[in-house]
Write an enzyme that holds these catalytic residues in place. Structure first.
Site, mmCIF file in Angstrom:
data_model
loop_
_atom_site.group_PDB
_atom_site.id
_atom_site.type_symbol
_atom_site.label_atom_id
_atom_site.label_comp_id
_atom_site.label_asym_id
_atom_site.label_seq_id
_atom_site.Cartn_x
_atom_site.Cartn_y
_atom_site.Cartn_z
ATOM 1 N N THR B 38 0.707 -1.281 0.000
ATOM 2 C CA THR B 38 0.000 0.000 0.000
ATOM 3 C C THR B 38 0.721 1.308 0.000
ATOM 4 O O THR B 38 1.757 1.478 0.621
ATOM 5 C CB THR B 38 -0.997 0.042 1.198
ATOM 6 O OG1 THR B 38 -1.954 -0.966 1.009
ATOM 7 C CG2 THR B 38 -1.707 1.374 1.293
ATOM 8 N N ASP B 54 -3.705 3.495 -3.545
ATOM 9 C CA ASP B 54 -3.488 2.613 -4.695
ATOM 10 C C ASP B 54 -4.500 1.468 -4.581
ATOM 11 O O ASP B 54 -5.376 1.499 -3.713
ATOM 12 C CB ASP B 54 -2.048 2.080 -4.704
ATOM 13 C CG ASP B 54 -1.830 1.015 -3.653
ATOM 14 O OD1 ASP B 54 -1.416 -0.113 -4.013
ATOM 15 O OD2 ASP B 54 -2.089 1.293 -2.468
ATOM 16 N N ARG B 56 -3.647 -2.201 -4.930
ATOM 17 C CA ARG B 56 -3.071 -3.550 -4.947
ATOM 18 C C ARG B 56 -3.152 -4.178 -3.563
ATOM 19 O O ARG B 56 -2.757 -3.561 -2.576
ATOM 20 C CB ARG B 56 -1.619 -3.486 -5.412
ATOM 21 C CG ARG B 56 -0.879 -4.816 -5.324
ATOM 22 C CD ARG B 56 0.562 -4.685 -5.768
ATOM 23 N NE ARG B 56 0.684 -4.526 -7.207
ATOM 24 C CZ ARG B 56 1.854 -4.466 -7.854
ATOM 25 N NH1 ARG B 56 2.970 -4.542 -7.186
ATOM 26 N NH2 ARG B 56 1.885 -4.320 -9.157
ATOM 27 N N LYS B 70 -9.440 0.663 -1.045
ATOM 28 C CA LYS B 70 -8.825 0.932 0.247
ATOM 29 C C LYS B 70 -9.385 2.167 0.934
ATOM 30 O O LYS B 70 -8.982 2.468 2.061
ATOM 31 C CB LYS B 70 -7.314 1.095 0.067
ATOM 32 C CG LYS B 70 -6.692 -0.147 -0.531
ATOM 33 C CD LYS B 70 -5.195 -0.073 -0.584
ATOM 34 C CE LYS B 70 -4.642 -1.219 -1.413
ATOM 35 N NZ LYS B 70 -3.206 -1.204 -1.512
ATOM 36 N N GLY B 84 -1.938 -1.987 5.834
ATOM 37 C CA GLY B 84 -1.611 -3.028 6.800
ATOM 38 C C GLY B 84 -2.336 -4.297 6.447
ATOM 39 O O GLY B 84 -2.480 -4.655 5.287
ATOM 40 N N SER B 166 3.584 0.892 2.837
ATOM 41 C CA SER B 166 4.953 0.622 2.393
ATOM 42 C C SER B 166 5.439 1.673 1.397
ATOM 43 O O SER B 166 6.630 1.935 1.281
ATOM 44 C CB SER B 166 5.043 -0.775 1.783
ATOM 45 O OG SER B 166 4.086 -0.893 0.756
ATOM 46 N N ASP B 203 7.294 1.351 -5.325
ATOM 47 C CA ASP B 203 7.157 0.415 -4.219
ATOM 48 C C ASP B 203 6.548 -0.877 -4.749
ATOM 49 O O ASP B 203 5.528 -0.860 -5.435
ATOM 50 C CB ASP B 203 6.251 1.022 -3.141
ATOM 51 C CG ASP B 203 5.929 0.035 -2.054
ATOM 52 O OD1 ASP B 203 4.770 0.006 -1.594
ATOM 53 O OD2 ASP B 203 6.848 -0.709 -1.659
ATOM 54 N N SER B 206 2.857 -1.722 -3.726
ATOM 55 C CA SER B 206 1.741 -0.905 -4.233
ATOM 56 C C SER B 206 1.701 -1.034 -5.733
ATOM 57 O O SER B 206 2.735 -1.237 -6.379
ATOM 58 C CB SER B 206 1.931 0.571 -3.884
ATOM 59 O OG SER B 206 2.248 0.719 -2.534
#
Lengths: 241, 281
Positions: B38, B54, B56, B70, B84, B166, B203, B206
């Site tokens: 995330t 995002d 994913r 999300k 998380g 992340s 990242d 994500s």
């Protein structure tokens, strides 16, 4: 034998690295703190307000785990509101400090919280109480706490004098915090201060680029070419040796 | 052997710990919970709050959901992005959303962001970080626009722009470079998309699309899949196999329509059944 390391934060927990302090003067107290909150090496919040209002003239400075200290401060804030309603008058700083101490001591194995309680009340006037990790309660004329405090014990011991007025105390707090922030990696950002007196609470703010500057190292790493050549030679000799 | 009741007491049930440690010692690790990896962000602009995320969801190294949502609903004027453990963010936000509605009915007032923040932080603190929910909570209420970040252990920060997950470092870099106070809606939305894109492209946790949500005093606008920078390209050739590639050796046809013969019970039995039917006279 199992030892409980109460000083260690759980992994992933947000840490108030910190430099905090509170100093008593004739008409009130000055509380101050840096503004850095870290998760490991990442700064989660670079403008934190670590000076938490628990009553009209009582503030606490928080260090240690952000979650633990926020929860404790919220609980004490709640109990002090009830106390005010049931007794009909403002609580004393000693009462607030004892509430903090009770929570910190009784839950010492689960908490990582170093708190300084300071304020003004009618019975005693200004007072400062230090509640370090184990949950002891210590009334002092001035108290420093947090990871950055270790670097400034000498400066404080050498500089503090009784009988200062408001402005001198503010200077003392400002300089101490600036020194701690410049040496401690877990402290930094801006300086926030509160001056608590009988009449009011005055919030002071010093941005990061206006912090008092101390020795920066220009005498050694100066721009004088001759000095640099000597230095280079000295370094070369040291490397060869 | 008596069957264990499925209705356990309140709180977490740790009876599987013995089995889990046994397996782990023998080299079989715990399966990874679905994590949202995330990048989630929130930022304050002139008229209110913009939240971004995002899409994913990962299960270890595998992408479990390429387009998950999300940005969760708390109330009409309050939304919460979750990073998380996906289940934790989902259920925590759903619980607090439910409690907020009850609270609003009980107080007779429009719900406030600090109320949701206090409910979330007190619950997460109670569970001492075992609920892996890192949240960005934002909304506009009677006191104005508010933006909070809530960490799994229960600490909160109130800031004009926040990132979590992340990809938070990549997104924060964009915010720190470009955020200004009192931005216009278009500029703020562009900034949020840039921040989430930084997370998506830099990242590994994500990816996929950018979701956004604009909350102002008057209304809330959910922009699902606002930017889709990772659409699947058309395949270069068709990979269909022609009919007959695999030889058929045997053919058997069964009908899945079930033929039933219904035998009615005797009249006496039927009469008794009718007698037991509800008397509605």
């Amino acid at each position: 034998m199992e030892t409980i390391d109460i000083a260690r934060l759980k992994s992933g927990e947000v840490n108030l690295g910190t430099s905090i302090m509170a100093v008593q003067f004739d008409g009130g107290v000055v509380v101050g703190a840096d503004s850095r909150t870290t998760t490991g090496s990442y700064i989660a919040n670079r403008v934190t307000d670590k000076l938490t209002h628990v009553h009209d003239r009582i503030y606490c400075c928080r260090s240690g785990s952000a979650a633990d200290t926020q929860a404790i401060a919220d609980i004490v804030h709640y109990y002090l509101q009830i106390h005010t309603q049931t007794t009909g008058s403002a609580p004393s700083v000693h009462t607030a400090a004892t509430m903090f101490q009770k929570l910190c001591y009784d839950n010492k194995d689960a908490l990582s919280a170093g708190i300084i309680v300071a304020g003004w009340d009618k019975e005693v006037g200004p007072s400062v109480y230090n509640i370090p990790l184990g949950g002891g309660l210590f009334r002092q004329p001035w108290a420093i706490g947090g990871s950055g405090s270790t670097y400034v014990y000498g400066y404080c011991d050498a500089t503090y004098k009784e009988g200062w007025g408001r402005d001198e105390t503010v200077e003392f707090v400002k300089n101490t915090l600036a020194l701690a922030m410049s040496r401690d990696g877990s402290s930094g950002g801006v300086i926030r201060m509160c001056v608590i007196t009988e009449d009011k609470v005055e919030r002071l703010f010093i941005p990061g680029d206006q912090l008092p500057k101390f020795w920066q190292g220009k005498e050694v790493l100066g721009t004088d070419i001759k000095k640099d050549a000597d230095l280079a030679a000295a370094v070369a000799m040291a490397v060869d040796a | 052997m008596a069957t264990a009741s499925v209705y356990k007491g309140a709180g977490f049930d740790f009876t599987n710990e013995v089995r889990n440690t046994f397996l782990t010692e023998r080299g079989i690790p715990l399966p990874k919970a679905t994590s949202t990896g995330t990048t989630i962000v929130g930022c304050l602009f002139k008229d209110g709050i913009i939240l971004g995320a995002d899409t994913r969801a990962t299960e270890g190294p595998i992408v479990a959901d390429k387009n998950c949502e999300k940005i969760h609903y708390i109330t009409d004027n309050i939304r919460c992005c979750g990073a998380g453990t996906a289940a934790d963010t989902e259920f925590t936000t759903a619980l607090i959303s439910s409690n907020m509605e009850l609270h609003a009915l009980s107080t007779g007032r429009k719900p406030r962001v600090v109320t949701a923040m206090t409910m979330l932080k007190q619950m997460l603190f109670r569970y001492q970080g075992h609920i892996g929910a890192a949240l960005v909570l934002g909304g506009v209420d009677a006191t104005g626009p508010q933006l909070f970040t809530i960490h799994p252990h229960g600490s909160t920060d109130k800031l004009p722009y926040v990132t979590m997950g992340s990809g938070s470092l990549a997104a924060m870099a964009v915010f720190e470079a470009k955020w200004q106070p009192n931005m216009e809606r278009e500029d703020a939305l562009e900034l949020v998309c840039a921040a989430i894109s930084a997370g998506i492209f830099n990242d590994l946790g994500s990816g996929s699309n950018v979701d956004a949500c604009v909350i102002t005093a008057s209304h809330t606008e959910m922009l699902r899949n606002f930017v889709k920078p990772n659409e699947r390209v058309q395949k270069e050739r068709s990979y269909q196999f022609r009919r007959g590639t695999t030889a058929v050796k045997k053919e058997e046809i069964r009908s899945l329509v079930v033929e039933e013969d219904i035998t009615h019970l005797t009249s006496a039995g039927r009469g008794a059944a009718e007698g037991e039917a509800m008397d509605t006279s």
